[in-house]
Design a protein around this motif. Structure first.
Motif, PDB file in Angstrom:
ATOM      1  N   SER A   1       0.836  -1.203   0.000  1.00  0.00           N
ATOM      2  CA  SER A   1       0.000   0.000   0.000  1.00  0.00           C
ATOM      3  C   SER A   1       0.876   1.260   0.000  1.00  0.00           C
ATOM      4  O   SER A   1       0.605   2.210  -0.743  1.00  0.00           O
ATOM      5  N   LEU A   2       1.934   1.254   0.812  1.00  0.00           N
ATOM      6  CA  LEU A   2       2.839   2.405   0.838  1.00  0.00           C
ATOM      7  C   LEU A   2       3.532   2.603  -0.506  1.00  0.00           C
ATOM      8  O   LEU A   2       3.668   3.732  -0.981  1.00  0.00           O
ATOM      9  N   LYS A   3       3.951   1.500  -1.119  1.00  0.00           N
ATOM     10  CA  LYS A   3       4.602   1.606  -2.432  1.00  0.00           C
ATOM     11  C   LYS A   3       3.631   2.174  -3.466  1.00  0.00           C
ATOM     12  O   LYS A   3       4.015   2.996  -4.293  1.00  0.00           O
ATOM     13  N   TYR A   4       2.379   1.731  -3.415  1.00  0.00           N
ATOM     14  CA  TYR A   4       1.389   2.260  -4.356  1.00  0.00           C
ATOM     15  C   TYR A   4       1.126   3.741  -4.110  1.00  0.00           C
ATOM     16  O   TYR A   4       0.931   4.506  -5.055  1.00  0.00           O
ATOM     17  N   LEU A   5       1.133   4.160  -2.856  1.00  0.00           N
ATOM     18  CA  LEU A   5       0.970   5.590  -2.572  1.00  0.00           C
ATOM     19  C   LEU A   5       2.147   6.391  -3.125  1.00  0.00           C
ATOM     20  O   LEU A   5       1.957   7.475  -3.695  1.00  0.00           O
ATOM     21  N   GLU A   6       3.371   5.851  -2.966  1.00  0.00           N
ATOM     22  CA  GLU A   6       4.541   6.529  -3.534  1.00  0.00           C
ATOM     23  C   GLU A   6       4.438   6.604  -5.051  1.00  0.00           C
ATOM     24  O   GLU A   6       4.731   7.647  -5.651  1.00  0.00           O
ATOM     25  N   MET A   7       4.028   5.498  -5.666  1.00  0.00           N
ATOM     26  CA  MET A   7       3.891   5.484  -7.123  1.00  0.00           C
ATOM     27  C   MET A   7       2.807   6.469  -7.567  1.00  0.00           C
ATOM     28  O   MET A   7       2.941   7.116  -8.612  1.00  0.00           O
ATOM     29  N   LYS A   8       1.745   6.590  -6.782  1.00  0.00           N
ATOM     30  CA  LYS A   8       0.667   7.536  -7.105  1.00  0.00           C
ATOM     31  C   LYS A   8       1.221   8.961  -7.064  1.00  0.00           C
ATOM     32  O   LYS A   8       0.941   9.768  -7.965  1.00  0.00           O
ATOM     33  N   ASP A   9       2.006   9.287  -6.026  1.00  0.00           N
ATOM     34  CA  ASP A   9       2.583  10.620  -5.922  1.00  0.00           C
ATOM     35  C   ASP A   9       3.520  10.900  -7.107  1.00  0.00           C
ATOM     36  O   ASP A   9       3.510  12.003  -7.672  1.00  0.00           O
ATOM     37  N   ILE A  10       4.313   9.893  -7.462  1.00  0.00           N
ATOM     38  CA  ILE A  10       5.218  10.062  -8.609  1.00  0.00           C
ATOM     39  C   ILE A  10       4.422  10.296  -9.885  1.00  0.00           C
ATOM     40  O   ILE A  10       4.760  11.174 -10.695  1.00  0.00           O
ATOM     41  N   ALA A  11       3.350   9.526 -10.071  1.00  0.00           N
ATOM     42  CA  ALA A  11       2.525   9.682 -11.270  1.00  0.00           C
ATOM     43  C   ALA A  11       1.864  11.061 -11.307  1.00  0.00           C
ATOM     44  O   ALA A  11       1.772  11.687 -12.373  1.00  0.00           O
ATOM     45  N   ILE A  12       1.429  11.556 -10.158  1.00  0.00           N
ATOM     46  CA  ILE A  12       0.814  12.892 -10.093  1.00  0.00           C
ATOM     47  C   ILE A  12       1.853  13.952 -10.470  1.00  0.00           C
ATOM     48  O   ILE A  12       1.560  14.884 -11.233  1.00  0.00           O
ATOM     49  N   ASN A  13       3.078  13.816  -9.948  1.00  0.00           N
ATOM     50  CA  ASN A  13       4.135  14.782 -10.280  1.00  0.00           C
ATOM     51  C   ASN A  13       4.484  14.735 -11.765  1.00  0.00           C
ATOM     52  O   ASN A  13       4.676  15.776 -12.399  1.00  0.00           O
ATOM     53  N   ILE A  14       4.549  13.529 -12.310  1.00  0.00           N
ATOM     54  CA  ILE A  14       4.843  13.404 -13.743  1.00  0.00           C
ATOM     55  C   ILE A  14       3.735  14.051 -14.563  1.00  0.00           C
ATOM     56  O   ILE A  14       4.001  14.772 -15.538  1.00  0.00           O
ATOM     57  N   SER A  15       2.491  13.816 -14.172  1.00  0.00           N
ATOM     58  CA  SER A  15       1.357  14.411 -14.895  1.00  0.00           C
ATOM     59  C   SER A  15       1.415  15.936 -14.830  1.00  0.00           C
ATOM     60  O   SER A  15       1.197  16.614 -15.839  1.00  0.00           O
ATOM     61  N   ARG A  16       1.715  16.463 -13.654  1.00  0.00           N
ATOM     62  CA  ARG A  16       1.797  17.916 -13.484  1.00  0.00           C
ATOM     63  C   ARG A  16       2.923  18.489 -14.348  1.00  0.00           C
ATOM     64  O   ARG A  16       2.736  19.501 -15.034  1.00  0.00           O
ATOM     65  N   ASN A  17       4.088  17.824 -14.336  1.00  0.00           N
ATOM     66  CA  ASN A  17       5.220  18.299 -15.139  1.00  0.00           C
ATOM     67  C   ASN A  17       4.915  18.195 -16.632  1.00  0.00           C
ATOM     68  O   ASN A  17       5.315  19.074 -17.408  1.00  0.00           O
ATOM     69  N   LEU A  18       4.210  17.149 -17.030  1.00  0.00           N
ATOM     70  CA  LEU A  18       3.839  17.003 -18.432  1.00  0.00           C
ATOM     71  C   LEU A  18       2.888  18.121 -18.866  1.00  0.00           C
ATOM     72  O   LEU A  18       3.032  18.676 -19.965  1.00  0.00           O
ATOM     73  N   LYS A  19       1.954  18.478 -18.011  1.00  0.00           N
ATOM     74  CA  LYS A  19       1.045  19.595 -18.332  1.00  0.00           C
ATOM     75  C   LYS A  19       1.827  20.895 -18.469  1.00  0.00           C
ATOM     76  O   LYS A  19       1.576  21.686 -19.386  1.00  0.00           O
ATOM     77  N   ASP A  20       2.782  21.106 -17.545  1.00  0.00           N
ATOM     78  CA  ASP A  20       3.604  22.322 -17.624  1.00  0.00           C
ATOM     79  C   ASP A  20       4.404  22.357 -18.932  1.00  0.00           C
ATOM     80  O   ASP A  20       4.475  23.399 -19.598  1.00  0.00           O
ATOM     81  N   LEU A  21       4.995  21.223 -19.286  1.00  0.00           N
ATOM     82  CA  LEU A  21       5.757  21.168 -20.540  1.00  0.00           C
ATOM     83  C   LEU A  21       4.862  21.415 -21.747  1.00  0.00           C
ATOM     84  O   LEU A  21       5.270  22.110 -22.695  1.00  0.00           O
ATOM     85  N   ASN A  22       3.666  20.859 -21.734  1.00  0.00           N
ATOM     86  CA  ASN A  22       2.736  21.088 -22.847  1.00  0.00           C
ATOM     87  C   ASN A  22       2.349  22.562 -22.946  1.00  0.00           C
ATOM     88  O   ASN A  22       2.236  23.103 -24.060  1.00  0.00           O
TER      89      ASN A  22
END
Length: 146
Positions: free
Chosen positions: A78-99
């Motif tokens: 569960s903790l690993k999935y939460l970390e992966m979720k946070d990483i995915a959210i950061n990647i999504s945010r950075n991708l939006k900024d780059l776009n």
């Protein structure tokens, strides 16, 4: 035989059955099974129940430990999935900024493409002009020799 069972049910002892007598020497007689003394049975029962309790305690302890291990594994997962979720959210945010930045640069990129096309056309014109000037130079030299 039914009469003997009915007599036993009424409390009247059944008459002993007479067995036919055999003269065979090969027939062995069976010994009557003797029950161990009452104290031995009690001690054996206590020993059996003690060992059974030890066995069941071990089985239940092993099962409990298995469930604790599964619980810990589920918590870590569960903790690993939460970390992966946070990483995915950061990647999504950075991708939006780059776009957004790319969209802001798009007019400049379009201008660069237009300039590149103009430079290519200018280069072709320069090659044609160079070829034409070489022809003129050759004609001038011919005329000068005459």
């Amino acid at each position: 035989m039914a009469a003997a069972a009915a007599a036993a049910a009424e409390g009247v002892p059944a008459a002993p059955r007479e067995e036919p007598v055999r003269d065979d020497a090969a027939v062995e007689t069976a010994e009557e099974a003797k029950e161990p003394a009452e104290a031995d049975i009690t001690e054996l029962c206590r020993d059996m129940f003690s060992k059974m309790a030890t066995y069941l305690t071990g089985e239940l302890t092993a099962t409990s430990e298995d469930y604790k291990l599964l619980e810990n594994m589920n918590k870590l997962t569960s903790l690993k999935y939460l970390e992966m979720k946070d990483i995915a959210i950061n990647i999504s945010r950075n991708l939006k900024d780059l776009n957004q930045k790319y969209a802001g640069l798009q007019p400049y990129l379009d201008q660069i493409n237009v300039i590149e096309e103009q430079v290519a056309a200018l280069e072709q014109a320069a090659y044609k002009l160079d070829a034409y000037s070489k022809k003129l130079e050759a004609k001038y030299k011919k005329l000068e020799k005459r």
